[in-house]
Design an enzyme around this catalytic site. Structure first.
Site, PDB file in Angstrom:
ATOM      1  N   ARG A 125     -10.229  -1.960   1.117  1.00  0.00           N
ATOM      2  CA  ARG A 125      -8.865  -1.873   0.337  1.00  0.00           C
ATOM      3  C   ARG A 125      -7.583  -1.372   0.903  1.00  0.00           C
ATOM      4  O   ARG A 125      -7.773  -0.563   1.762  1.00  0.00           O
ATOM      5  CB  ARG A 125      -9.262  -1.102  -1.015  1.00  0.00           C
ATOM      6  CG  ARG A 125     -10.585  -1.811  -1.781  1.00  0.00           C
ATOM      7  CD  ARG A 125     -10.847  -0.862  -2.881  1.00  0.00           C
ATOM      8  NE  ARG A 125      -9.986  -1.442  -3.915  1.00  0.00           N
ATOM      9  CZ  ARG A 125      -9.687  -0.832  -5.399  1.00  0.00           C
ATOM     10  NH1 ARG A 125     -10.480  -0.023  -5.634  1.00  0.00           N
ATOM     11  NH2 ARG A 125      -8.658  -1.215  -6.051  1.00  0.00           N
ATOM     12  N   SER A 171      -0.772  -2.454  -4.312  1.00  0.00           N
ATOM     13  CA  SER A 171      -1.146  -1.708  -5.526  1.00  0.00           C
ATOM     14  C   SER A 171      -0.055  -0.663  -5.871  1.00  0.00           C
ATOM     15  O   SER A 171       0.519   0.142  -4.969  1.00  0.00           O
ATOM     16  CB  SER A 171      -2.495  -0.750  -5.024  1.00  0.00           C
ATOM     17  OG  SER A 171      -2.704   0.019  -6.205  1.00  0.00           O
ATOM     18  N   SER A 172       0.062  -0.486  -7.283  1.00  0.00           N
ATOM     19  CA  SER A 172       1.006   0.668  -7.565  1.00  0.00           C
ATOM     20  C   SER A 172       0.466   1.919  -7.267  1.00  0.00           C
ATOM     21  O   SER A 172       1.212   3.003  -7.298  1.00  0.00           O
ATOM     22  CB  SER A 172       1.316   0.275  -9.154  1.00  0.00           C
ATOM     23  OG  SER A 172       0.138   0.732  -9.811  1.00  0.00           O
ATOM     24  N   GLN A 173      -0.674   2.179  -7.238  1.00  0.00           N
ATOM     25  CA  GLN A 173      -1.253   3.392  -6.967  1.00  0.00           C
ATOM     26  C   GLN A 173      -0.824   3.910  -5.385  1.00  0.00           C
ATOM     27  O   GLN A 173      -0.730   5.147  -5.457  1.00  0.00           O
ATOM     28  CB  GLN A 173      -2.906   3.260  -6.572  1.00  0.00           C
ATOM     29  CG  GLN A 173      -3.542   2.971  -8.069  1.00  0.00           C
ATOM     30  CD  GLN A 173      -5.106   2.472  -7.893  1.00  0.00           C
ATOM     31  OE1 GLN A 173      -5.428   2.285  -6.677  1.00  0.00           O
ATOM     32  NE2 GLN A 173      -5.704   2.337  -8.966  1.00  0.00           N
ATOM     33  N   SER A 200       1.354  -3.860 -11.756  1.00  0.00           N
ATOM     34  CA  SER A 200       0.906  -2.977 -12.644  1.00  0.00           C
ATOM     35  C   SER A 200       2.202  -1.916 -13.105  1.00  0.00           C
ATOM     36  O   SER A 200       1.703  -0.455 -12.688  1.00  0.00           O
ATOM     37  CB  SER A 200      -0.304  -2.114 -12.087  1.00  0.00           C
ATOM     38  OG  SER A 200      -1.331  -3.082 -11.928  1.00  0.00           O
ATOM     39  N   GLU A 314      -5.780  -5.795 -14.507  1.00  0.00           N
ATOM     40  CA  GLU A 314      -6.976  -5.409 -14.589  1.00  0.00           C
ATOM     41  C   GLU A 314      -7.801  -6.163 -15.970  1.00  0.00           C
ATOM     42  O   GLU A 314      -8.876  -6.027 -16.336  1.00  0.00           O
ATOM     43  CB  GLU A 314      -7.028  -3.971 -14.751  1.00  0.00           C
ATOM     44  CG  GLU A 314      -6.361  -3.346 -16.033  1.00  0.00           C
ATOM     45  CD  GLU A 314      -5.909  -2.069 -16.104  1.00  0.00           C
ATOM     46  OE1 GLU A 314      -6.150  -1.157 -16.896  1.00  0.00           O
ATOM     47  OE2 GLU A 314      -5.058  -1.375 -15.042  1.00  0.00           O
ATOM     48  N   ARG A 345     -11.338 -10.476  -6.811  1.00  0.00           N
ATOM     49  CA  ARG A 345     -11.571 -11.021  -8.185  1.00  0.00           C
ATOM     50  C   ARG A 345     -11.337 -12.319  -8.701  1.00  0.00           C
ATOM     51  O   ARG A 345     -12.012 -13.041  -9.221  1.00  0.00           O
ATOM     52  CB  ARG A 345     -10.855 -10.059  -9.410  1.00  0.00           C
ATOM     53  CG  ARG A 345     -11.518  -8.492  -9.526  1.00  0.00           C
ATOM     54  CD  ARG A 345     -10.832  -7.718 -10.386  1.00  0.00           C
ATOM     55  NE  ARG A 345     -11.446  -6.634 -10.699  1.00  0.00           N
ATOM     56  CZ  ARG A 345     -10.952  -5.440 -11.105  1.00  0.00           C
ATOM     57  NH1 ARG A 345      -9.731  -5.407 -11.489  1.00  0.00           N
ATOM     58  NH2 ARG A 345     -11.689  -4.318 -11.283  1.00  0.00           N
TER      59      ARG A 345
END
Length: 427
Positions: A125, A171-173, A200, A314, A345
């Protein structure tokens, strides 16, 4: 396609008729893990009320405890007592994006080395941008040149902070992780994104909102976020129900022509799952939010969906399952970043729905779905909780769907199969 054995399979129950159920949901994973971080670096004790208790949140608790934070049971939540963060420590992030992206900046504040690793898929990831960003802020990280897990953060007890530029299109994370720890950096942080749009966006709004609720000074402009150094209040964090985990239950109302209510639906929230109200309405549902919560009613038939899901990726697996059962074609776009989630996904949904007789085609940034008559078979889940939920939706209308490894829902919703079968019993 992964190997599996029959004993790992869950026969997805077929709906005998319209559902009519009230489904209380546990707390939001996204809010729980943000609250744990903010409580762990606050100026005094705090509580996390009605948190999600799942693999992802337990991994966050375990990681913070490994670095010296006291987290104790209190009522239906946790009491968090901050302390001097320290190493050496070993941190297991599992497959939790919030843990693997939120922990490294906190680990940089620890006095001593913190080794961070996770499940095999976690090593694939996107982590390079946050490793590069922390190095630019003066943090020493040993990753063997991989730009991925596993790696060791050599915490020096403090981080200078300052301005940094990253590509957070994966990813916004990656942004949220830097922002959450930034009040403890000597200069705070200015994060500037350069690259394709950050996915996101509601999750970034959640991060900013919760930082401000803890007393942090946060300024934002398009693709730029600034957090000033300063105190964080120890406080109570009430956790909202997880709205993304409502998708499959509310979707059951469409598939069966029934009614499902999720109590406690907030009137003002930053959770991406709140978009379900508009998305399910667009598919033909009757959606009403009232004192009892959010109620979705199906009419017995529903249409396909043409939607850009960039900010709510998601929700894609459940929406794709609904689209495969709809009365017309669907086009779900803006979700190329889902190739880097718990599994790819997009590829997984194409493979598994088509294996049941579906007609799903992968687009450069999404899926095109044409409904066809489906048949039973094994639905592989790739250690991805959302794939289990998508399979359950298909199983409502398709006899013989065997869901591989349903226990993987423990990542965010350990009681899923019990809630699902309970919903059907009350219909």
């Amino acid at each position: 396609m992964p190997a599996s054995s029959p004993e790992q399979h869950w026969p997805a129950p077929v709906a005998a008729g319209p559902v009519d159920a009230v489904v209380p949901l546990p707390g939001s994973k996204s809010m729980t893990n943000r609250a744990l971080i903010l409580a762990a670096i606050a100026d005094g004790p705090g509580t996390v009320e009605r948190p999600l208790r799942s693999r992802d949140s337990e991994l966050m608790v375990g990681a913070l405890r490994a670095m010296g934070v006291l987290i104790d049971e209190e009522g239906d939540g946790w009491r968090v007592t901050p302390g001097a963060l320290s190493g050496p420590a070993q941190v297991d992030v599992g497959l939790a994006g919030t843990v693997m992206r939120f922990l490294p900046p906190v680990a940089a504040l620890a006095g001593g080395p913190v080794r961070i690793d996770g499940d095999p898929r976690a090593r694939e990831r996107p982590m390079g941008p946050i490793i590069t960003a922390l190095r630019a802020l003066g943090v020493e990280i040993d990753d063997g040149g991989r730009g991925a897990l596993p790696f060791t953060v050599h915490g020096a007890g403090a981080v200078e902070g300052g301005a940094v530029t990253i590509d957070a299109s994966g990813s916004s994370q990656l942004v949220s992780g830097l922002l959450l720890a930034a009040p403890r950096f000597a200069k705070g942080v200015e994060v500037r994104h350069e690259g394709p749009p950050v996915p996101s966006a509601p999750h970034l709004e959640m991060t900013v909102r919760m930082l401000r609720e803890a007393g942090a000074v946060v300024e934002t402009e398009p693709d730029v976020w600034r957090v000033a150094p300063g105190p964080l209040a120890g406080r109570a964090w009430p956790i909202e129900p997880d709205l993304s985990n409502a998708a499959q239950f509310l979707g059951a109302a469409l598939v069966t022509g029934g009614r499902v209510t999720v109590p406690g639906w907030p009137s003002d929230t930053a959770q991406p799952g709140d978009a379900l109200r508009g998305l399910l309405t667009a598919m033909g549902a009757q959606v009403e939010r009232g004192a009892d919560g959010l109620t979705v009613r199906g009419t017995g038939s529903f249409t396909g969906l043409d939607a850009d899901l960039h900010e709510v990726g998601e929700l894609t697996p459940v929406l794709a399952a609904l689209a495969a059962l709809a009365d017309g074609p669907s086009r779900l776009t803006g979700i190329a970043h889902l190739r880097g989630h718990e599994t790819d996904r997009l590829a997984a949904l194409v493979t598994e729905i088509n294996a049941l007789g579906g007609d799903v085609r992968e687009l450069p940034d999404g899926l095109e779905i044409r409904p066809r008559r489906l048949h039973g078979g094994v639905f592989h889940t790739y250690d991805d909780h959302r794939m289990v939920m998508a399979a359950a939706v298909l199983g409502l209308a398709v006899p013989g769907v065997e869901v591989e490894n349903p226990a993987t829902v423990g990542k965010t919703l350990p009681d899923f199969t019990e809630l699902w079968t309970g919903m059907l019993r009350t219909g």
